[in-house]
Design a protein around this motif. Structure first.
Motif, mmCIF file in Angstrom:
data_model
loop_
_atom_site.group_PDB
_atom_site.id
_atom_site.type_symbol
_atom_site.label_atom_id
_atom_site.label_comp_id
_atom_site.label_asym_id
_atom_site.label_seq_id
_atom_site.Cartn_x
_atom_site.Cartn_y
_atom_site.Cartn_z
ATOM 1 N N PHE A 161 0.825 -1.203 0.000
ATOM 2 C CA PHE A 161 0.000 0.000 0.000
ATOM 3 C C PHE A 161 0.863 1.259 0.000
ATOM 4 O O PHE A 161 0.573 2.234 -0.713
ATOM 5 N N TYR A 162 1.938 1.241 0.799
ATOM 6 C CA TYR A 162 2.836 2.405 0.829
ATOM 7 C C TYR A 162 3.468 2.638 -0.541
ATOM 8 O O TYR A 162 3.614 3.789 -0.983
ATOM 9 N N ILE A 163 3.853 1.554 -1.203
ATOM 10 C CA ILE A 163 4.498 1.692 -2.508
ATOM 11 C C ILE A 163 3.529 2.274 -3.531
ATOM 12 O O ILE A 163 3.835 3.260 -4.213
ATOM 13 N N ILE A 164 2.349 1.657 -3.639
ATOM 14 C CA ILE A 164 1.375 2.124 -4.637
ATOM 15 C C ILE A 164 0.879 3.526 -4.290
ATOM 16 O O ILE A 164 0.763 4.397 -5.172
ATOM 17 N N GLY A 165 0.592 3.760 -3.004
ATOM 18 C CA GLY A 165 0.137 5.093 -2.593
ATOM 19 C C GLY A 165 1.196 6.147 -2.813
ATOM 20 O O GLY A 165 0.890 7.264 -3.260
ATOM 21 N N GLY A 166 2.459 5.831 -2.510
ATOM 22 C CA GLY A 166 3.532 6.795 -2.733
ATOM 23 C C GLY A 166 3.737 7.098 -4.203
ATOM 24 O O GLY A 166 3.960 8.253 -4.586
ATOM 25 N N GLN A 167 3.654 6.087 -5.045
ATOM 26 C CA GLN A 167 3.793 6.314 -6.482
ATOM 27 C C GLN A 167 2.661 7.191 -7.015
ATOM 28 O O GLN A 167 2.896 8.089 -7.832
ATOM 29 N N PHE A 168 1.448 6.924 -6.562
ATOM 30 C CA PHE A 168 0.313 7.718 -7.044
ATOM 31 C C PHE A 168 0.398 9.159 -6.560
ATOM 32 O O PHE A 168 0.185 10.095 -7.344
ATOM 33 N N VAL A 196 13.331 5.208 -0.930
ATOM 34 C CA VAL A 196 13.930 5.332 0.401
ATOM 35 C C VAL A 196 12.909 5.865 1.395
ATOM 36 O O VAL A 196 12.773 5.353 2.521
ATOM 37 N N LEU A 197 12.165 6.891 0.996
ATOM 38 C CA LEU A 197 11.142 7.469 1.873
ATOM 39 C C LEU A 197 10.085 6.426 2.232
ATOM 40 O O LEU A 197 9.691 6.297 3.402
ATOM 41 N N ILE A 198 9.628 5.674 1.247
ATOM 42 C CA ILE A 198 8.622 4.642 1.502
ATOM 43 C C ILE A 198 9.191 3.545 2.402
ATOM 44 O O ILE A 198 8.504 3.039 3.297
ATOM 45 N N GLY A 199 10.451 3.178 2.182
ATOM 46 C CA GLY A 199 11.071 2.166 3.021
ATOM 47 C C GLY A 199 11.155 2.590 4.478
ATOM 48 O O GLY A 199 10.916 1.789 5.389
ATOM 49 N N VAL A 200 11.480 3.855 4.727
ATOM 50 C CA VAL A 200 11.566 4.367 6.097
ATOM 51 C C VAL A 200 10.188 4.416 6.743
ATOM 52 O O VAL A 200 9.995 3.963 7.881
ATOM 53 N N VAL A 201 9.216 4.950 6.011
ATOM 54 C CA VAL A 201 7.870 5.113 6.572
ATOM 55 C C VAL A 201 7.213 3.762 6.830
ATOM 56 O O VAL A 201 6.572 3.560 7.867
ATOM 57 N N SER A 202 7.382 2.810 5.923
ATOM 58 C CA SER A 202 6.718 1.514 6.077
ATOM 59 C C SER A 202 7.278 0.704 7.240
ATOM 60 O O SER A 202 6.578 -0.145 7.801
ATOM 61 N N GLY A 203 8.523 0.956 7.617
ATOM 62 C CA GLY A 203 9.125 0.184 8.694
ATOM 63 C C GLY A 203 9.186 0.882 10.029
ATOM 64 O O GLY A 203 9.573 0.266 11.034
ATOM 65 N N ILE A 204 8.792 2.149 10.077
ATOM 66 C CA ILE A 204 8.970 2.915 11.305
ATOM 67 C C ILE A 204 8.023 2.476 12.413
ATOM 68 O O ILE A 204 8.362 2.537 13.599
ATOM 69 N N GLY A 205 6.828 2.005 12.062
ATOM 70 C CA GLY A 205 5.852 1.625 13.077
ATOM 71 C C GLY A 205 6.326 0.471 13.939
ATOM 72 O O GLY A 205 6.384 0.567 15.171
ATOM 73 N N GLY A 206 6.688 -0.637 13.295
ATOM 74 C CA GLY A 206 7.126 -1.802 14.046
ATOM 75 C C GLY A 206 8.431 -1.571 14.785
ATOM 76 O O GLY A 206 8.585 -1.993 15.942
#
Length: 325
Positions: A161-168, A196-206
């Motif tokens: 979702f982060y990848i597709i949402g970030g691309q859109f 890189v931004l998506i990678g940071v945001v997607s992993g920050i929660g856990g």
């Protein structure tokens, strides 16, 4: 320390052999050399003679594990497993089914993978540790409560979702960065910012939630109460004592990420069209290219073992009480 490193390296050999054996067995449970030949040749060129020729040219016309027609050591060495897997222990990865040299492909694709993984790893670790320290420092406050809620919400969202949402949002709607692709040199940053931004945001929660738990466990220990009794301020207690003592579990978690720094991210590279090792692995799986799949699994296993050894060594740097003999 030297004796410990030698023992760990010797332990790695049977582990790598076992990983190779399992990978080989699993691949050929669902595939046969005939299936691989049909996939590579295509529908129009598949004939019994073409399949036999394809297998003979690539060494897949031999038995898998034991060659009963041979004698002596040849019963083991003149097999697909030995010729395709054992050579990797001396750095010979062979060629992919399309004829390209695998070692050269790995060397070429490692750069784009590292260009994404290293910034994502460093920024993600920094942001997660700082955020977790802030939540632990302001524990039992609205900031802590809502921070945990946001972390749980972020963990519940799929990385896709982060990848597709970030691309859109950033590529298609605002047109701030390219939606996919890659360029060499200084122009590469335009293609790397969003992954890189998506990678940071997607992993920050856990990561933040886990580090917060570690810090909160340290807060209630005796050495923290002793430090406060001596008159140290809360900032000094957190940064000079709690953070240092929490480094061991943090390092343990960090080692899991080390292989991905070299292996790349499968989803990210595939969706952003980045020619890294992750997309290379995905393409090889889709093409049933066993030569590439076994090479990537072998490298990943080797890097993970090296990461475990480096983690053990780093323990001695953050905790003087730990010594290896």
């Amino acid at each position: 320390m030297l004796a410990y490193l030698v023992r760990r390296l010797l332990y790695a050999i049977p582990i790598l052999i076992g990983v190779n054996l399992i990978t080989f067995a699993l691949f050929f449970v669902v595939n046969t050399p005939d299936d691989m030949a049909r996939m590579q040749l295509g529908v129009k060129r598949v004939t019994p003679d073409a399949i036999v020729q394809w297998k003979a040219e690539r060494g897949y016309d031999k038995p898998l594990f034991v060659n009963s027609a041979a004698s002596g050591l040849s019963t083991v060495t003149d097999t697909i497993f030995f010729e395709k897997s054992a050579r990797m222990f001396v750095g010979d990865f062979g060629r992919a089914e399309d004829g390209r040299d695998i070692a050269r492909e790995i060397a070429t694709r490692m750069g784009p993978s590292l260009a994404i993984a290293l910034p994502t790893f460093v920024l993600g670790l920094f942001v997660a540790v700082v955020s977790a320290l802030a939540l632990a420092f302001f524990r039992a406050t609205p900031l802590d409560v809502w921070g945990v809620v946001l972390c749980v919400a972020a963990m519940s969202v799929s990385g896709l979702f982060y990848i597709i949402g970030g691309q859109f949002l950033f590529a298609k709607l605002f047109r701030l960065v390219p939606i996919s692709g890659y360029a060499d040199g200084l122009d590469a940053w335009r293609f790397l910012v969003l992954p890189v931004l998506i990678g940071v945001v997607s992993g920050i929660g856990g990561s933040t939630r886990w580090y917060r738990t570690i810090f909160l466990e340290e807060v209630g220990k005796d050495y923290v109460r002793t430090a406060r009794a001596k008159g140290l301020g809360e900032h000094a207690v957190f940064f000079r004592h709690i953070l240092r003592n929490a480094l061991i579990p943090i390092l343990t978690g960090v080692v899991v990420v080390i292989p991905t720094l070299f292996m790349g991210s499968l989803l990210t590279e595939s969706f952003f069209g980045i020619p890294g090792l992750g997309s290379y692995t995905i393409d090889a799986i889709g093409a049933q290219d066993f030569a590439v799949v076994r090479s990537m699994v072998f490298i990943g296993s080797l890097l993970y073992i090296v990461g475990l050894i480096l983690t053990d060594i780093s323990y001695t740097l953050v905790d003087p009480r730990i010594r290896f003999s």
